[in-house]
Design an enzyme around this catalytic site. Structure first.
Site, PDB file in Angstrom:
ATOM      1  N   HIS A  85      57.048  12.660  39.882  1.00 52.51           N
ATOM      2  CA  HIS A  85      58.381  13.177  39.562  1.00 52.51           C
ATOM      3  C   HIS A  85      59.151  13.676  40.787  1.00 52.51           C
ATOM      4  CE1 HIS A  85      56.076  16.921  39.919  1.00 52.51           C
ATOM      5  NE2 HIS A  85      57.226  17.479  40.227  1.00 52.51           N
TER       6      HIS A  85
HETATM    7  C1  UD1 Z   1      61.535  20.811  39.364  1.00 52.27           C
HETATM    8  C2  UD1 Z   1      61.287  21.456  40.740  1.00 52.27           C
HETATM    9  C3  UD1 Z   1      60.060  20.823  41.361  1.00 52.27           C
HETATM   10  C4  UD1 Z   1      58.861  20.911  40.421  1.00 52.27           C
HETATM   11  C5  UD1 Z   1      59.205  20.335  39.065  1.00 52.27           C
HETATM   12  C6  UD1 Z   1      58.064  20.568  38.112  1.00 52.27           C
HETATM   13  C7  UD1 Z   1      63.330  22.135  41.944  1.00 52.27           C
HETATM   14  C8  UD1 Z   1      64.269  21.792  43.020  1.00 52.27           C
HETATM   15  N1  UD1 Z   1      62.421  21.191  41.620  1.00 52.27           N
HETATM   16  O1  UD1 Z   1      61.784  19.444  39.569  1.00 52.27           O
HETATM   17  O2  UD1 Z   1      59.739  21.519  42.553  1.00 52.27           O
HETATM   18  O3  UD1 Z   1      57.801  20.175  40.985  1.00 52.27           O
HETATM   19  O4  UD1 Z   1      60.369  20.994  38.552  1.00 52.27           O
HETATM   20  O5  UD1 Z   1      58.068  19.711  37.044  1.00 52.27           O
HETATM   21  O6  UD1 Z   1      63.402  23.207  41.394  1.00 52.27           O
HETATM   22  N2  UD1 Z   1      64.950  17.091  32.684  1.00 52.27           N
HETATM   23  C9  UD1 Z   1      64.945  16.877  31.323  1.00 52.27           C
HETATM   24  N3  UD1 Z   1      64.379  17.853  30.546  1.00 52.27           N
HETATM   25  C10 UD1 Z   1      63.841  18.996  31.029  1.00 52.27           C
HETATM   26  C11 UD1 Z   1      63.884  19.197  32.417  1.00 52.27           C
HETATM   27  C12 UD1 Z   1      64.432  18.227  33.240  1.00 52.27           C
HETATM   28  O7  UD1 Z   1      65.395  15.861  30.838  1.00 52.27           O
HETATM   29  O8  UD1 Z   1      63.349  19.838  30.260  1.00 52.27           O
HETATM   30  C13 UD1 Z   1      65.512  16.021  33.552  1.00 52.27           C
HETATM   31  C14 UD1 Z   1      67.014  16.137  33.771  1.00 52.27           C
HETATM   32  O9  UD1 Z   1      67.536  14.855  33.860  1.00 52.27           O
HETATM   33  C15 UD1 Z   1      67.073  16.801  35.140  1.00 52.27           C
HETATM   34  C16 UD1 Z   1      65.864  16.222  35.841  1.00 52.27           C
HETATM   35  O10 UD1 Z   1      64.887  16.079  34.829  1.00 52.27           O
HETATM   36  O11 UD1 Z   1      68.275  16.538  35.825  1.00 52.27           O
HETATM   37  C17 UD1 Z   1      65.335  17.072  36.968  1.00 52.27           C
HETATM   38  O12 UD1 Z   1      65.043  18.404  36.527  1.00 52.27           O
HETATM   39  P1  UD1 Z   1      65.048  19.614  37.573  1.00 52.27           P
HETATM   40  O13 UD1 Z   1      64.538  20.834  36.915  1.00 52.27           O
HETATM   41  O14 UD1 Z   1      66.346  19.689  38.288  1.00 52.27           O
HETATM   42  O15 UD1 Z   1      64.010  19.136  38.656  1.00 52.27           O
HETATM   43  P2  UD1 Z   1      62.544  18.580  38.493  1.00 52.27           P
HETATM   44  O16 UD1 Z   1      62.507  17.185  39.019  1.00 52.27           O
HETATM   45  O17 UD1 Z   1      62.025  18.842  37.138  1.00 52.27           O
HETATM   46  N1  UDP Z   2      51.168  19.155  33.489  1.00 46.31           N
HETATM   47  C1  UDP Z   2      51.105  19.209  32.086  1.00 46.31           C
HETATM   48  N2  UDP Z   2      51.538  18.110  31.396  1.00 46.31           N
HETATM   49  C2  UDP Z   2      52.009  16.980  31.999  1.00 46.31           C
HETATM   50  C3  UDP Z   2      52.056  16.958  33.418  1.00 46.31           C
HETATM   51  C4  UDP Z   2      51.642  18.054  34.118  1.00 46.31           C
HETATM   52  O1  UDP Z   2      50.662  20.205  31.513  1.00 46.31           O
HETATM   53  O2  UDP Z   2      52.385  16.043  31.294  1.00 46.31           O
HETATM   54  C5  UDP Z   2      50.715  20.336  34.243  1.00 46.31           C
HETATM   55  C6  UDP Z   2      49.656  20.058  35.285  1.00 46.31           C
HETATM   56  O3  UDP Z   2      48.372  20.092  34.708  1.00 46.31           O
HETATM   57  C7  UDP Z   2      49.888  21.186  36.272  1.00 46.31           C
HETATM   58  C8  UDP Z   2      51.389  21.369  36.219  1.00 46.31           C
HETATM   59  O4  UDP Z   2      51.817  20.810  34.993  1.00 46.31           O
HETATM   60  O5  UDP Z   2      49.262  22.375  35.848  1.00 46.31           O
HETATM   61  C9  UDP Z   2      52.038  20.664  37.376  1.00 46.31           C
HETATM   62  O6  UDP Z   2      53.405  20.630  37.163  1.00 46.31           O
HETATM   63  P1  UDP Z   2      54.353  19.540  37.829  1.00 46.31           P
HETATM   64  O7  UDP Z   2      53.574  18.344  38.215  1.00 46.31           O
HETATM   65  O8  UDP Z   2      55.488  19.365  36.903  1.00 46.31           O
HETATM   66  O9  UDP Z   2      54.930  20.325  39.087  1.00 46.31           O
HETATM   67  P2  UDP Z   2      54.429  20.614  40.579  1.00 46.31           P
HETATM   68  O10 UDP Z   2      53.071  21.207  40.497  1.00 46.31           O
HETATM   69  O11 UDP Z   2      54.458  19.324  41.325  1.00 46.31           O
HETATM   70  O12 UDP Z   2      55.454  21.549  41.105  1.00 46.31           O
END
Ligand code: UD1
Ligand code: UDP
Length: 354
Positions: free
Chosen positions: A203
């Site tokens: 992601h």
């Molecule tokens: C964010 C964090 C990243 C973390 C990740 C965990 C920042 C800059 N990034 O990235 O460090 O690793 O969370 O998962 O804070 N969206 C949905 N539904 C949701 C959430 C997001 O559809 O519930 C979609 C939307 O299109 C959104 C995109 O995902 O624009 C990105 O979401 P965002 O929270 O901005 O960043 P992440 O890629 O999730």
């Molecule tokens: N995770 C989860 N379900 C999923 C994918 C990830 O519960 O479908 C958990 C995973 O086990 C870990 C955390 O989410 O504990 C990691 O989050 P993510 O990969 O979104 O973010 P990052 O750690 O890269 O910031």
């Protein structure tokens, strides 16, 4: 002692769960959910499964550009802090919710405690790197998960208030491992067998928002010769749809993001894990599952040094080859992430008069 905790994204719910449990034995916690993640499978499921108390404030900010999202969170968290007047503001990791919480607190001269301090990728193009560097600069207590993190802070001149407490994700995993075994039937639901499939997650913006990287990774996954499971992050799902790419490999099961207990089961039983997630790299290590990281660098360098994890970037050939052949001997691997008591250690520091 009164603590305002600011969370907003999936990994923060998982990190906050054990700390919150420990914290509430000694003081009052006010939980703020910024709303950065809002889908049921990205937010609500974790509160339910991990018994995280209902947020006292849900800011409902949602998805926006970095500036708009961080700015709106800053303004809303400030309102909460004005009302609550806490002794500490507690933030986790490196998301926009982390930075907004830290900025709001610092402008009100409230002390900040940062969990997962000192992590560095040394890649300033990552939004997370900016968030963590700035949050560390503003924090009074810096809870590092590893000795490497302590060293990073020291080389930036930050030595006061720095404690290596271990990683709260190790606490979360330890606490939930047995629950996952008892309650998750994800393997049966997906009709997959232990150690006969790969688990894939990705992601990171650097992979989803750069066309050739996204194309390479999708193409690599379409060429996997083993069964694989991909719980797809909504960001990745959206980007793939927009770019007209598709998953065509019949061996690849693309599913909705799963809850934490299902995820632990999927991780523990995978033959290998392919990921660009920070948390998943750590969990692979803790569960003794070989990890192939689809990034050019990682914050979790100790896992690479111990040869339990390998960086393959978005190189299609390397991804496919390592998915087939990468092996790890876990018999000589040394612990990295503490003893599973990081949460208690954090709370001890918070309740100590400064
Ligand atoms: C964010 C964090 C990243 C973390 C990740 C965990 C920042 C800059 N990034 O990235 O460090 O690793 O969370 O998962 O804070 N969206 C949905 N539904 C949701 C959430 C997001 O559809 O519930 C979609 C939307 O299109 C959104 C995109 O995902 O624009 C990105 O979401 P965002 O929270 O901005 O960043 P992440 O890629 O999730
Ligand atoms: N995770 C989860 N379900 C999923 C994918 C990830 O519960 O479908 C958990 C995973 O086990 C870990 C955390 O989410 O504990 C990691 O989050 P993510 O990969 O979104 O973010 P990052 O750690 O890269 O910031």
């Amino acid at each position: 002692m009164k603590v305002v905790t600011v969370v907003g994204a999936r990994p923060q719910f998982i990190k906050a769960a054990p700390v919150s449990r420990a914290l509430r034995r000694y003081g009052k916690e006010i939980l703020v959910h910024t709303g950065q993640h809002y889908d049921t499978s990205m937010s609500h499921i974790f509160f339910k499964e991990l018994n995280i108390p209902h947020p006292d404030y849900h800011l409902g900010i949602g998805s926006k550009s970095h500036g708009a999202q961080t700015g709106e969170m800053l303004s809303e968290v400030e309102r909460v802090l004005l009302t609550e007047k806490p002794d500490w503001v507690l933030v986790y990791g490196d998301t926009n919710s982390t930075l907004a919480g830290a900025l709001a607190a610092s402008k009100m001269h409230l002390p900040i405690a940062h969990v997962e301090a000192g992590l560095r990728s040394f890649n300033r193009r990552m939004p997370e790197e900016i968030n963590r560097v700035l949050t560390d600069q503003l924090s009074t207590l810096l809870f590092c998960p590893t000795t490497t993190a302590v060293q990073h802070l020291s080389s930036e001149g930050i030595t006061r208030g720095v404690y290596n407490v271990g990683d709260v994700m190790a606490d979360a995993l330890q606490f939930n491992r047995k629950l996952a075994l008892d309650h998750s039937n994800i393997l049966e639901r997906l009709e997959i067998k232990p150690k006969e499939y790969l688990l894939v997650t990705f992601h990171r913006a650097e992979n989803t928002d750069v066309d050739h990287r996204l194309e390479n990774i999708v193409s690599a996954l379409n060429h996997l010769s083993k069964p694989a499971v991909l719980p797809l992050h909504p960001r990745t799902r959206n980007k793939i749809k927009q770019s007209g790419l598709s998953f065509t490999n019949p061996r690849l099961k693309v599913i909705e993001p799963v809850g934490y207990l299902d995820m632990i089961q999927l991780e523990a039983n995978a033959s290998k894990i392919l990921t660009d997630s920070g948390g998943v790299q750590k969990e692979a290590f803790l569960l003794n599952v070989p990890c192939i990281t689809m990034r050019d660098e990682t914050e979790w360098t100790e896992t690479i040094e111990q040869k339990a994890n390998i960086l393959v970037g978005s190189d299609k050939r390397k991804i496919v080859q390592h998915a087939e052949h990468f092996q790890v001997d876990f018999s000589n691997v040394k612990p990295i992430f503490g003893e599973g008591n990081a949460s208690q250690r954090i709370v001890k520091h918070l309740i100590k008069p400064q």
